[in-house]
Write a protein that holds these residues in place. Sequence first.
Motif, PDB file in Angstrom:
ATOM      1  N   GLU A 149       0.820  -1.205   0.000  1.00 38.15           N
ATOM      2  CA  GLU A 149       0.000   0.000   0.000  1.00 38.15           C
ATOM      3  C   GLU A 149       0.860   1.264   0.000  1.00 38.15           C
ATOM      4  N   ILE A 150       1.833   1.320   0.882  1.00 44.50           N
ATOM      5  CA  ILE A 150       2.744   2.466   0.966  1.00 44.50           C
ATOM      6  C   ILE A 150       4.174   1.920   1.059  1.00 44.50           C
ATOM      7  N   PRO A 151       4.688   1.416  -0.044  1.00 44.04           N
ATOM      8  CA  PRO A 151       5.959   0.683  -0.026  1.00 44.04           C
ATOM      9  C   PRO A 151       7.149   1.474   0.500  1.00 44.04           C
ATOM     10  N   GLU A 152       7.259   2.739   0.103  1.00 41.70           N
ATOM     11  CA  GLU A 152       8.415   3.519   0.547  1.00 41.70           C
ATOM     12  C   GLU A 152       8.397   3.703   2.063  1.00 41.70           C
ATOM     13  N   THR A 153       7.223   4.041   2.605  1.00 38.76           N
ATOM     14  CA  THR A 153       7.102   4.194   4.063  1.00 38.76           C
ATOM     15  C   THR A 153       7.378   2.874   4.763  1.00 38.76           C
ATOM     16  N   GLN A 190       7.691  -6.068  -3.924  1.00 35.59           N
ATOM     17  CA  GLN A 190       7.175  -4.750  -4.277  1.00 35.59           C
ATOM     18  C   GLN A 190       7.508  -4.474  -5.740  1.00 35.59           C
ATOM     19  N   THR A 191       6.465  -4.372  -6.545  1.00 36.51           N
ATOM     20  CA  THR A 191       6.681  -4.225  -7.990  1.00 36.51           C
ATOM     21  C   THR A 191       6.501  -2.810  -8.476  1.00 36.51           C
ATOM     22  N   GLY A 192       6.102  -1.898  -7.580  1.00 40.92           N
ATOM     23  CA  GLY A 192       5.871  -0.516  -8.001  1.00 40.92           C
ATOM     24  C   GLY A 192       7.160   0.124  -8.476  1.00 40.92           C
ATOM     25  N   LYS A 193       7.060   1.081  -9.380  1.00 35.46           N
ATOM     26  CA  LYS A 193       8.224   1.787  -9.896  1.00 35.46           C
ATOM     27  C   LYS A 193       8.791   2.688  -8.803  1.00 35.46           C
ATOM     28  N   THR A 194      10.087   2.675  -8.674  1.00 33.26           N
ATOM     29  CA  THR A 194      10.722   3.530  -7.690  1.00 33.26           C
ATOM     30  C   THR A 194      10.996   4.894  -8.296  1.00 33.26           C
ATOM     31  N   GLY A 195      10.932   5.921  -7.457  1.00 37.60           N
ATOM     32  CA  GLY A 195      11.254   7.270  -7.904  1.00 37.60           C
ATOM     33  C   GLY A 195      10.061   8.020  -8.431  1.00 37.60           C
ATOM     34  N   HIS A 196       8.906   7.379  -8.682  1.00 42.12           N
ATOM     35  CA  HIS A 196       7.733   8.062  -9.200  1.00 42.12           C
ATOM     36  C   HIS A 196       6.546   7.713  -8.309  1.00 42.12           C
TER      37      HIS A 196
END
Length: 402
Positions: A149-153, A190-196
């Motif tokens: 849901e909030i991968p970076e956090t 986690q498959t979401g794109k990093t940096g965006h």
Amino acid sequence: MALTTLKVKNAKPGRHVDGRGLCLLVKDSGARTWVLRMQKDGRRRDYGLGSAFDVSLSEAREAATALRRKVREGVDPVAERRRARKVVPNFEAAARDCYEALKEGWKNKRHANWISSLENHVFPVIGKRLVDQVDSVAVVEVLSPIWLEIPETARRILQRVGAVLDYAHIKGWLPGEVSLRSVRKGLPRQTGKTGHLEAMSFADVPELMQKLAAASPTTGRDALRFTIYNAVRSNETRFAVWTEFDLDKAIWTIPGERMKARETHVVPLSAPTVALLRRRWNERASDTGLVFSKDGEKPISDMTMTKLLRDDGIKGVTVHGFRSAFTDWAAERTRFPKEVADKALAHKLPNQVEAAYRRTDFFEKRRSLMARWAEFLDKAPAQESKDAARPASEPTAFRVAA
């Protein structure tokens, strides 16, 4: 008269003296305890030597002799016992202790989200567990609901939990170091794109702003509206204080230590933003405290604004993503140069040579741009659809009401 083994066995409730301060305490319940009473520096203290069922008369006398010797040598037996019985705190207490120890080395208040992220996501799950009972399985339990849901956090929280456990080991609360390297193996990739960071389409933002404005005002809703109006980062909103604002001139000056680029950023405030701030000023808890806070001292958490989006059924979109929506809107709906929009976002020019020669901050153009953005946000969806067909143009200078 000194005690004997038989007298100890048959002693009635009360205090029975053996000699030199050693006595046997017998309670009505039948419990029997050895106590040594001594006086040191004019202060009388009693020291427990254990149960008479476990400690014999001869053993109690030996313990009393050893204790008297320690006191003569200047040792405090009570303090020594306290150190021996080191109390292991729960995870929340250990984390707050760790935070207090580390925060002095941080340069700015943005790191307050270190503890707020634990308050929001960790303490409700494992905060009451003793820190020596927190292992990889417990950390997976914490991260599972937010890992995608909030991968970076979630990744940051993993690092922060590891820091707390390392700190607990150094303090002696954990017998050995706890490795969290296996935690990621218990969580989905986690498959979401990093940096965006995912953003809402700029065309949908006015509808959200209408909902926020129509709902009863709260600190979180005001903070989210303010953040979107000014296209700023959430931390720049969360830690804004009243002394940074000149409402008569409609200017917000963010000091460099609070900016990502470490440079002071002056934000021209649109009329709706000034109105929002004037209302909050009338309800303020402090003339110099935090703007978006109930007491002027504790900032809202980094998830307060995101929760408003989730409660409204908006999944995936981040608060930071509204900066991207602003950028897309400025490019597609206005004729302002890209560098004006970049300056509004406090972006640094990537070309160092160009940055050396371009000293202007496009303040007046940015005032017009932010006024136009606020006008776009406050339009009803029906009116916005009509205006979409009109050619984009740069507006005339915007005059802010006092």
